[in-house]
Design an enzyme around this catalytic site. Structure first.
Site: not given
Ligand code: APR
Length: 332
Positions: A10-11, A13, A89, A95, A102, A125, A158, A182
């Site tokens: 997951g690349a 944020n 979210r 969550r 998810n 995470v 926090r 959490h």
């Molecule tokens: N495999 C790999 N990556 C994936 C997949 C998958 N099957 N599905 C989604 N992703 C990637 C998305 O493409 C996206 O780049 O996961 C990344 C999530 O990044 P963001 O949307 O920026 O979310 P972020 O704020 O990083 O949060 C990620 O962590 O704290 C938790 O609630 C939050 O569930 C969320 C997760």
């Protein structure tokens, strides 16, 4: 000696910020993995982020190899894997509202981790955290000490931040711990909170402490309302605190979602436990120990409520993914 290999699935944020911190602290080489963007197939976000981060090296003075990929075979033999894949979210969502999307994403990630990095320590995470850690454990079948959820590190941070605002002292000098899931019913513990050993109850009136507790509980939601999406700097900082404890075998005591069967009044059948926030010793084996202590009656009541919420969430997840109910080969 080879550097640790740390993969971040997951690349987005949080994943991007984790990759940056791993490199800055020289904790190891980083593989940043994501999925292709269906609407814009010409893009390669993980490769772009890895390249951008690599170019920080000469300025920040770190040596780390950063790889961006869509290909799970690149995570082969990772020592530690951070899973941030999934949706975050939006305002108005809890969550728990993320579970339907998810759960499937984390299941897919877990299958690939099992296939390509069977010896990794996995830090989850993705939210809803306590249920997603359970999915990771059941699907990989890894021993429970190698599956950990990041929640407490963030929630405690926090809580300490809000106390430091009130006290007008450095965040470094506040000690505290927190239990439970959490969610908004997490259990901060003012009784065990101090400023360099001085009980916080000697320094702040009860209502001010309670205000910090309440703000910590909904601290994630406060940021979602401000930004339209969930936080990433502090979640990443909490995750990296855990990664560092593991990679450097520091034996840090960090509140983490760890496997429990009977700790803190939890009651689960042997071999079919749950992951809940508890104080853990984190080192090169992952969760090396869960530290327990006596709770008072109020703390016990709050913990029971939080655990019951996590149990409900696992029940919902099992309905979405019926295969989780099979005994499987997941072990303590
Ligand atoms: N495999 C790999 N990556 C994936 C997949 C998958 N099957 N599905 C989604 N992703 C990637 C998305 O493409 C996206 O780049 O996961 C990344 C999530 O990044 P963001 O949307 O920026 O979310 P972020 O704020 O990083 O949060 C990620 O962590 O704290 C938790 O609630 C939050 O569930 C969320 C997760």
């Amino acid at each position: 000696m080879r550097r640790a290999k740390i993969s971040v699935i997951g690349a987005g944020n949080i994943g991007g910020e984790c990759a940056r911190s791993i490199a800055m602290k020289e904790l190891g080489d980083v593989v940043l993995l994501d999925i292709p963007n269906k609407d814009k197939p010409e893009l390669h976000m993980p490769k772009g982020k890895a390249l951008d981060l690599a170019c920080c090296g000469p300025v920040e003075k770190f040596d780390a190899k950063l790889t961006g990929t869509f290909d799970y075979s690149d995570i082969k033999d990772s020592d530690v894997i951070v899973v941030t894949a999934g949706v975050p979210r939006k305002p108005g969502q809890s969550r728990d509202d993320l579970v339907a999307i998810n759960a499937g994403i984390v299941k897919n990630v877990a299958e690939n981790i099992k296939k390509y990095a069977p010896n990794a320590i996995v830090i989850v995470v993705s939210n809803p955290l306590d249920a997603m850690v359970y999915v990771m454990w059941k699907v990989t079948g890894f021993p429970a000490h190698r599956i950990i959820g990041q929640a407490g590190a963030l929630d405690v941070a926090r809580y300490k931040t809000f106390l430091a605002f009130e006290l007008g002292c450095s965040v470094e000098d506040i000690q505290g711990i927190l239990l439970g899931g959490h969610g908004d019913d997490m259990v901060p513990l003012p009784r065990l909170t101090s400023v360099n050993g001085i009980p916080v109850s000697d320094l702040l009136p009860a209502e001010k402490i309670q205000a910090c507790v309440d703000r910590a509980k909904v601290g994630g939601g406060e940021i979602v309302k401000l930004m339209g999406t969930s936080a990433w700097y502090a979640p990443s900082a909490g995750t990296i605190e855990m990664v560092e404890a593991i990679v450097r075998d520091k034996k840090r005591v960090i509140a983490s979602a760890a496997y429990c069967e009977s700790e803190f009044g939890i009651s689960c059948p042997a071999g079919d436990g749950m992951f809940v926030g508890v104080p853990c010793v984190l080192g090169s084996r992952g969760v090396e120990k869960v530290i327990t202590f006596n709770m008072n009656a109020d703390e016990k009541k709050s913990m029971d409520e939080s655990v019951s919420h996590v149990r409900d969430l696992i029940g919902i997840t099992k309905k979405l993914l019926p295969e989780l109910s099979a005994p499987g080969n997941a072990t303590r």
